[in-house]
Design an enzyme around this catalytic site. Sequence first.
Site, PDB file in Angstrom:
ATOM      1  N   MET A  30       1.233  -1.241   0.080  1.00 56.24           N
ATOM      2  CA  MET A  30      -0.049  -0.152  -0.072  1.00 56.24           C
ATOM      3  C   MET A  30       0.804   1.256  -0.255  1.00 56.24           C
ATOM      4  SD  MET A  30      -3.938  -0.404   2.159  1.00 56.24           S
ATOM      5  CE  MET A  30      -3.008  -1.208   3.285  1.00 56.24           C
ATOM      6  N   GLY A  31       1.982   1.104  -0.554  1.00 57.37           N
ATOM      7  CA  GLY A  31       2.908   2.408  -0.317  1.00 57.37           C
ATOM      8  C   GLY A  31       4.431   2.431   1.035  1.00 57.37           C
ATOM      9  N   HIS A  37       9.406  -3.608   3.111  1.00 56.64           N
ATOM     10  CA  HIS A  37       9.481  -3.729   2.299  1.00 56.64           C
ATOM     11  C   HIS A  37      10.431  -4.413   0.922  1.00 56.64           C
ATOM     12  CE1 HIS A  37       5.901  -0.602   2.915  1.00 56.64           C
ATOM     13  NE2 HIS A  37       4.966  -1.854   3.248  1.00 56.64           N
ATOM     14  N   GLN A  61     -10.199  -2.263   2.798  1.00 60.80           N
ATOM     15  CA  GLN A  61      -9.494  -2.991   4.100  1.00 60.80           C
ATOM     16  C   GLN A  61      -9.942  -2.755   4.680  1.00 60.80           C
ATOM     17  OE1 GLN A  61      -6.359  -4.281   1.402  1.00 60.80           O
ATOM     18  NE2 GLN A  61      -5.153  -4.124   3.859  1.00 60.80           N
ATOM     19  N   GLN A 156      -2.701 -12.159   7.410  1.00 56.45           N
ATOM     20  CA  GLN A 156      -3.421 -12.167   6.375  1.00 56.45           C
ATOM     21  C   GLN A 156      -2.004 -13.443   5.606  1.00 56.45           C
ATOM     22  OE1 GLN A 156      -2.654  -7.738   5.113  1.00 56.45           O
ATOM     23  NE2 GLN A 156      -1.293  -8.628   4.692  1.00 56.45           N
TER      24      GLN A 156
END
Length: 283
Positions: A30-31, A37, A61, A156
């Site tokens: 999501m940046g 990341h 979400q 998740q």
Amino acid sequence: MQVANTKEHIKETILDLRKKDLSIGFVPTMGALHKGHLSLINKALKENDVIFVSIFVNPTQFDNKNDLKNYPRTLERDVALLKTVSESKIFVYAPTVQDIYGKNPKAIKFSFDGLEHEMEGEFRDGHFDGVGTIVKRLFEIIKPDKAYFGEKDFQQLQIIRKLVEKHKLPVKIVGCKIHREASGLAMSSRNERLLENHRKEASFIFKTLKEAKKKFGTKSATKVTEWVTKQFKKNKLLTLEYFIIADIETLKPVKRKSQSKKYRAFIAVYAGEIRLIDNIALN
């Protein structure tokens, strides 16, 4: 570096790559990219010829409108950071909401065999329907060979594995270790929004998890949970939302320990208005 905003552009690019018989890895984000990341991206680059990184703040979400509104959006900075890793092997997909959802951004209702009702599912209404919707959509657009997800969001990760299994999606899911700041705080885009005193104090979360792991070797899950709850009651800057010791397969809270099962401790904490999650393997 190619930065595409439409699925049509992405599909054309993928067609060209497949003609060259290149393997494709995928890291959905999501940046507001950080070293956590980058650890996923570097792993993906080692295991694939090229990779796609999606940068998309997914509205379906979020159960909290303010959280969605305040979520950092730093596309230019993110692309610049990705260029320091590779300009030729990374493709960026930064779609609009309309490109993904059309005029009606709505989540599909999923069943993940009960995984969605535990922990985060209990506290964030509809969250995993939104996650399942966007991940399935991105898999259909990019059609990767492998997709990479961090263990910080372990629930998740398990739900996405279940999504792939139930919908027979042709992608291998790769779980990656939690990347931490020097203090032990699990790296997250939300960390940038922490006040200085909260950020300093947030190292208490991982310290408590490590101590809970030690205690779990000799004490019951109930006793460990009681101890963690007491520690957070003494802390004036952090508020415990939940601490749960769960079976990693079912994500259900453990009632009695079994030598044949693996467990993790999961935690959610508020530092001011910022919600932080973390977890640790216990055995």
